[in-house]
Design an enzyme around this catalytic site. Structure first.
Site, PDB file in Angstrom:
ATOM      1  N   LEU A  12       0.854  -1.195   0.000  1.00 18.75           N
ATOM      2  CA  LEU A  12       0.000   0.000   0.000  1.00 18.75           C
ATOM      3  C   LEU A  12       0.884   1.237   0.000  1.00 18.75           C
ATOM      4  O   LEU A  12       1.823   1.319   0.799  1.00 18.75           O
ATOM      5  CB  LEU A  12      -0.896   0.036   1.246  1.00 18.75           C
ATOM      6  CG  LEU A  12      -1.951  -1.059   1.417  1.00 18.75           C
ATOM      7  CD1 LEU A  12      -2.549  -0.979   2.811  1.00 18.75           C
ATOM      8  CD2 LEU A  12      -3.041  -0.926   0.362  1.00 18.75           C
ATOM      9  N   HIS A  13       0.578   2.178  -0.885  1.00 23.06           N
ATOM     10  CA  HIS A  13       1.337   3.428  -0.847  1.00 23.06           C
ATOM     11  C   HIS A  13       0.556   4.625  -1.377  1.00 23.06           C
ATOM     12  O   HIS A  13       0.957   5.766  -1.167  1.00 23.06           O
ATOM     13  CB  HIS A  13       2.640   3.299  -1.648  1.00 23.06           C
ATOM     14  CG  HIS A  13       2.437   3.288  -3.133  1.00 23.06           C
ATOM     15  ND1 HIS A  13       2.035   2.163  -3.806  1.00 23.06           N
ATOM     16  CD2 HIS A  13       2.573   4.260  -4.063  1.00 23.06           C
ATOM     17  CE1 HIS A  13       1.933   2.439  -5.097  1.00 23.06           C
ATOM     18  NE2 HIS A  13       2.261   3.706  -5.281  1.00 23.06           N
TER      19      HIS A  13
END
Length: 364
Positions: free
Chosen positions: A208-209
């Site tokens: 996740l980013h």
């Protein structure tokens, strides 16, 4: 013929590596095809060390403009100033840009204002989401590009709808898959495999980013909690992006099956992906690799610029919608995931096609 190839971030180097390999083969065959590799320094990444280049046999840049971080405007301006000076010192016949980072757009603008033609690798892909800086970069770059090297028929259709002449569009395939194919037999088991006693097809990988997922603490907490609870029978390996790590430090997210690890190198990360049960991600590039490796992929985004990974491959879009996430993981656990196929020309030879087209264009 002289080509200036631009890279602005770590994934860019993985895309240009097979192109440079293909150029070197053409040189050995007697073609007058020369390159200069420019790193804008857009992303300062400690993983862009000597080890990274040696591990993947990626050429070292001829120059680093050392732009580093800043606001969108600051970074764009600094890249343009630096690249303009680079082109003045080292004239070229063609500037080749890849992907959709800020450097892609900025160097395209500089080249065109200097009267130099531009080739865009990964041209024509669109998410339709103007809140993504990358989407703006794609639109601006493709509005100025002279030669469009595309990864899919969807990209070809997008360019046709924009009125791009057919003889300027070259459907070559996906250079990222060239890099994957080249390194498949070299994938490396990370230490986490032994530390956690992982077994093939018995764990999931999560990354996740994107701001829409990680910037709001409550949203991030809700998302991770749901995924971990639904996938409770599987260890979930979470290589944490530095951006996400800062936010996670303020949250109480400790689960027995959730394992935070430091970001991995290409060979180790793709080893984890290849042997996983499934991947949950908000990355675009990972969806390409999971499709080729036939790994179920749940993408935590509402849109994608890589439609083929959903319509042909193993990818499903769920955004951060709780019901869609639940349904997707339920499908995974019931072993009823769709059977994906590898998109056309994702065969490891995209870079060779690019080199061949360059020779045809410039009649070398």
């Amino acid at each position: 013929m002289n080509i200036t190839i631009v890279a602005g971030a770590r994934p860019n180097f993985m895309k240009i590596a097979p192109i440079i390999d293909a150029i070197k083969i053409k040189q050995q065959e007697g073609f007058n095809l020369n390159y200069r590799l420019v790193h804008t320094g857009q992303h300062y990444d400690k993983n862009l060390s000597d080890t990274f280049f040696v591990e993947l046999n990626i050429p070292f840049p001829d120059v680093n403009l050392e732009v580093k971080s800043g606001t969108q405007a600051q970074q764009t301006g600094a890249i343009m100033v630096g690249f303009e000076k680079e082109l003045e010192k080292n004239p070229t016949d063609l500037v080749m840009v890849v992907g959709d980072v800020t450097s892609t757009m900025a160097c395209t603008i500089v080249a065109k204002k200097a009267g130099i033609k531009v080739a865009h690798v990964e041209a024509g892909i669109r998410s339709g989401d103007m809140q993504m800086p990358e989407e703006i970069n794609r639109i601006v770059t493709d509005s100025l590009t002279d030669y469009f090297f595309t990864t899919s028929n969807y990209a070809n259709e997008n360019l046709a709808n924009l009125g791009v002449a057919k003889d300027k569009v070259f459907f070559v395939g996906n250079v990222m898959i060239d890099t994957l194919r080249k390194n498949e037999t070299r994938l490396k088991q990370p230490s986490i495999w032994t530390d956690l006693k992982l077994k093939t097809k018995a764990y999931m990988v999560m990354t996740l980013h994107r701001p829409s997922n990680v910037d709001e603490e409550l949203q991030l907490k809700k998302l991770i909690t749901q995924i971990v609870n639904l996938g409770k029978d599987y260890p979930i390996i979470f290589p944490v992006h530095p951006r996400t790590k800062k936010i996670l430090e303020g949250l109480d997210l400790n689960f027995n099956n959730l394992h935070y690890i430091s970001p991995l190198g290409y060979l180790e990360f793709n080893y984890l992906v290849k042997h996983s049960f499934a991947v949950l991600t908000d990355s675009g590039g990972i969806t390409e690799e999971t499709t080729v490796m036939n790994i179920p992929c749940i993408t935590l985004r509402n849109n994608t610029e890589r439609r083929e990974t959903c319509e042909i491959g193993t990818n499903i879009l769920v955004g951060n919608n709780s019901e869609k996430i639940r349904d997707a993981i339920k499908m995974l656990l019931s072993k009823s995931w769709k059977q994906g196929q590898i998109p056309e020309l994702w065969d490891g030879n995209a870079a060779h096609r690019i080199a061949n087209h360059l020779i045809e264009i410039y009649q070398l």
